[in-house]
Design a protein around this motif. Sequence first.
Motif, mmCIF file in Angstrom:
data_model
loop_
_atom_site.group_PDB
_atom_site.id
_atom_site.type_symbol
_atom_site.label_atom_id
_atom_site.label_comp_id
_atom_site.label_asym_id
_atom_site.label_seq_id
_atom_site.Cartn_x
_atom_site.Cartn_y
_atom_site.Cartn_z
ATOM 1 N N ASN A 1 0.813 -1.220 0.000
ATOM 2 C CA ASN A 1 0.000 0.000 0.000
ATOM 3 C C ASN A 1 0.845 1.267 0.000
ATOM 4 N N LYS A 2 2.078 1.164 -0.458
ATOM 5 C CA LYS A 2 3.006 2.299 -0.468
ATOM 6 C C LYS A 2 3.193 2.869 0.921
ATOM 7 N N ASP A 3 2.874 2.061 1.903
ATOM 8 C CA ASP A 3 3.132 2.425 3.293
ATOM 9 C C ASP A 3 4.559 1.979 3.616
ATOM 10 N N SER A 4 5.044 2.302 4.776
ATOM 11 C CA SER A 4 6.380 1.867 5.159
ATOM 12 C C SER A 4 6.461 1.758 6.674
ATOM 13 N N LEU A 5 7.122 0.732 7.114
ATOM 14 C CA LEU A 5 7.376 0.530 8.540
ATOM 15 C C LEU A 5 8.823 0.083 8.702
ATOM 16 N N PRO A 6 9.511 0.571 9.744
ATOM 17 C CA PRO A 6 10.851 0.030 9.998
ATOM 18 C C PRO A 6 10.755 -1.415 10.469
ATOM 19 N N TYR A 7 11.758 -2.199 10.116
ATOM 20 C CA TYR A 7 11.739 -3.617 10.486
ATOM 21 C C TYR A 7 13.170 -4.119 10.564
ATOM 22 N N LEU A 8 13.341 -5.301 11.152
ATOM 23 C CA LEU A 8 14.647 -5.961 11.178
ATOM 24 C C LEU A 8 14.448 -7.454 11.416
ATOM 25 N N LEU A 9 15.454 -8.241 11.021
ATOM 26 C CA LEU A 9 15.467 -9.665 11.314
ATOM 27 C C LEU A 9 16.077 -9.804 12.700
ATOM 28 N N ASN B 1 16.250 -12.242 14.922
ATOM 29 C CA ASN B 1 17.076 -13.442 15.078
ATOM 30 C C ASN B 1 16.819 -14.300 13.847
ATOM 31 N N PRO B 2 17.495 -15.447 13.692
ATOM 32 C CA PRO B 2 17.344 -16.206 12.440
ATOM 33 C C PRO B 2 15.928 -16.650 12.100
ATOM 34 N N THR B 3 14.992 -16.614 13.069
ATOM 35 C CA THR B 3 13.635 -17.068 12.770
ATOM 36 C C THR B 3 12.563 -15.990 12.924
ATOM 37 N N THR B 4 12.924 -14.795 13.352
ATOM 38 C CA THR B 4 11.905 -13.788 13.699
ATOM 39 C C THR B 4 12.143 -12.477 12.967
ATOM 40 N N LEU B 5 11.118 -12.027 12.219
ATOM 41 C CA LEU B 5 11.108 -10.736 11.542
ATOM 42 C C LEU B 5 10.186 -9.805 12.331
ATOM 43 N N LYS B 6 10.691 -8.633 12.712
ATOM 44 C CA LYS B 6 9.912 -7.731 13.566
ATOM 45 C C LYS B 6 9.687 -6.390 12.865
ATOM 46 N N PHE B 7 8.415 -5.927 12.859
ATOM 47 C CA PHE B 7 8.036 -4.615 12.347
ATOM 48 C C PHE B 7 7.716 -3.697 13.538
ATOM 49 N N PHE B 8 8.059 -2.419 13.410
ATOM 50 C CA PHE B 8 7.887 -1.473 14.517
ATOM 51 C C PHE B 8 6.767 -0.488 14.214
ATOM 52 N N ASN B 9 5.963 -0.219 15.230
ATOM 53 C CA ASN B 9 4.794 0.650 15.135
ATOM 54 C C ASN B 9 5.216 2.105 15.352
ATOM 55 N N VAL B 10 5.294 2.836 14.267
ATOM 56 C CA VAL B 10 5.655 4.254 14.379
ATOM 57 C C VAL B 10 4.547 5.090 13.738
ATOM 58 N N GLU B 11 4.352 6.259 14.267
ATOM 59 C CA GLU B 11 3.289 7.143 13.775
ATOM 60 C C GLU B 11 3.823 8.047 12.660
ATOM 61 N N PRO B 12 2.931 8.456 11.696
ATOM 62 C CA PRO B 12 1.570 7.932 11.528
ATOM 63 C C PRO B 12 1.572 6.676 10.664
ATOM 64 N N HIS B 13 0.566 5.830 10.822
ATOM 65 C CA HIS B 13 0.443 4.647 9.984
ATOM 66 C C HIS B 13 -1.024 4.212 9.981
ATOM 67 N N PRO B 14 -1.458 3.512 8.952
ATOM 68 C CA PRO B 14 -2.841 3.024 8.915
ATOM 69 C C PRO B 14 -3.045 1.897 9.918
ATOM 70 N N ASP B 15 -4.312 1.505 10.074
ATOM 71 C CA ASP B 15 -4.624 0.442 11.032
ATOM 72 C C ASP B 15 -3.937 -0.855 10.680
ATOM 73 N N SER B 16 -3.772 -1.124 9.407
ATOM 74 C CA SER B 16 -3.104 -2.359 8.988
ATOM 75 C C SER B 16 -2.270 -2.079 7.741
ATOM 76 N N THR B 17 -1.242 -2.870 7.580
ATOM 77 C CA THR B 17 -0.320 -2.729 6.453
ATOM 78 C C THR B 17 -0.128 -4.090 5.811
ATOM 79 N N ILE C 1 0.006 -6.792 8.517
ATOM 80 C CA ILE C 1 0.599 -6.318 9.762
ATOM 81 C C ILE C 1 -0.446 -5.486 10.491
ATOM 82 N N ALA C 2 -0.907 -5.952 11.646
ATOM 83 C CA ALA C 2 -1.919 -5.233 12.423
ATOM 84 C C ALA C 2 -1.486 -5.228 13.888
ATOM 85 N N PHE C 3 -1.188 -4.050 14.401
ATOM 86 C CA PHE C 3 -0.735 -3.921 15.779
ATOM 87 C C PHE C 3 -1.909 -3.970 16.741
#
Length: 537
Positions: A272-280, A282-298, A318-320
């Motif tokens: 949706n041309k949205d963007s969220l910071p993220y990182l791997l 650990n070897p099995t877990t991908l994490k996205f960070f909730n930063v403002e502003p952002h839609p309810d879901s991505t 992605i829904a926080f």
Amino acid sequence: MFRTFLIAVISLLIFGRCAQQVTPTGGKKDSIPPGLLESNPVNKTLNFKGKVVELFFDEYVIVDNINQKLVITPEADNPYSYKLNGQSVRLTFKNEFKDSTTYTLNFGDAIKDFAEKNPAKNLKVVFSTGATLDSGRVYGTLKDIRTSKPIFDALVGLYNISDTLDIAKQKPYYFSRTDSSGNFSIENVQTRNYRLIAVDDKNRNMLYNAKDERVGFLNNEISAGADSVSYLLDMFLSDNTPLKVQRTLPRVNNYAIVFNKSVERVAVNFVNKDSLPYLLENPTTLKFFNVEPHPDSTIVKLTVTDSLGASAEFDQKIAFQAQRGKERQRDPFSISTEPESNKPLTTDFRYKFVFNKPVKKLGADNIVLITDSLTHEPLSTFPQTWNATHNELVITAKSFAKDSVKWDLPKGSIISVEGDTLPKTLFKHPHLNEENYGQVQGRLVNADPAVKYIVELIDEQFKVIATQFSNTYTFRYIPQGKYQLRATQDLNGNGRWDTGEAKAGLQPEPIFFMPDKFLLKANFELNDINIILPKNQ
């Protein structure tokens, strides 16, 4: 008189019955295992048609986990029960054995003497339901490809040749298990061709579980003749289970996607041309960070690649979690370094800061490298490289400090994407004194000039101390200790060792060891520490 005699007899009976019987103390401990007096059928019997096998010993015995330890080859799929009767053990099978077949019953250490639990040695019964005994034999050794250590109690199987062979679903026709030296021997097999495959078989179900069991195999068929050759199989871990999202962990501040296995890299495309910071994380877990502003879901498209190079694509929402209360509870912002704090640094060094969240702002002019009381060099003066997710910063620097080097990170000099910062942090490293370290120099003998190699210096726990990508190598600034060298043929030139895959018939990249460990002393140089590769590798 008679009354006195009667009382004495009664007393003897009472106290005699109440006395506890114990094994006599003293004397030499029995270390002799039980000996087999005879078996029915007699060993190497021909034309056996019965369903009962009985063993007779020269002393009282016990049975220890016989259902796990008794190995019957070929795989009979014939349930049995057993009965222990003092000095004999009787096995009663449900069905008759297959006609014109040689069977081997190898009891391992399943039968032991009663007193000291000494296991009967080399306890085996062979019989044929036909007129001849099969004489084929296959033997050899298993070792772990990454450590060259022998593998104990692995399952080594001979499989019937088939285009649809699947060792995750099919058991071997003949099999054996390795001893503590990694050796195996499969005897009295039909003289014909087979596939030779070994698996860890940790759960002892005789099937291959790629998730956590090593495997080793030969690509070509082998001939199980009476004069067979010795085979060497390299065992390796190869998790070829398909990649999938195992679970998701939605929170107020972040959203974690947990995969079912380790991944090498992840490509993220925001739909949706949205963007969220993220990182791997650990070897099995991908994490996205909730930063403002952002839609309810991505919505994101993920392209995930595992260690075998296999990729899978996922569409993920992605829904926080909704925030409750005024303040959002954030995970603490943390930092680590490579090398770790208090590890010595050379004059020219490479340094890495690793953060548990992506970094939004770095005050490179405020972070300084302190080499003495007068020399403070800002981080901005050194070459810097960020990784794609902006949570790892690599710096190349030079210091002429005599005693120690310090990184001074003031509070507020690093801001994460969540807006939090680190407290004032100081990392201190002593300056490396060359006299306390040694040097190792050598080359690869018989190296193929058309192939790239990875040479690793490893310690006694197989931890990689240093790596070089050349046919000649010099390892400097190595602490005193015992070491070993190994060389990997980097066949695809990607700069790392690649494992194989049994289902695809793909062997791992070959690894060669210098067989002997060597002691490196402080302030010493070891030259001509060479790895001799086999010719025509």
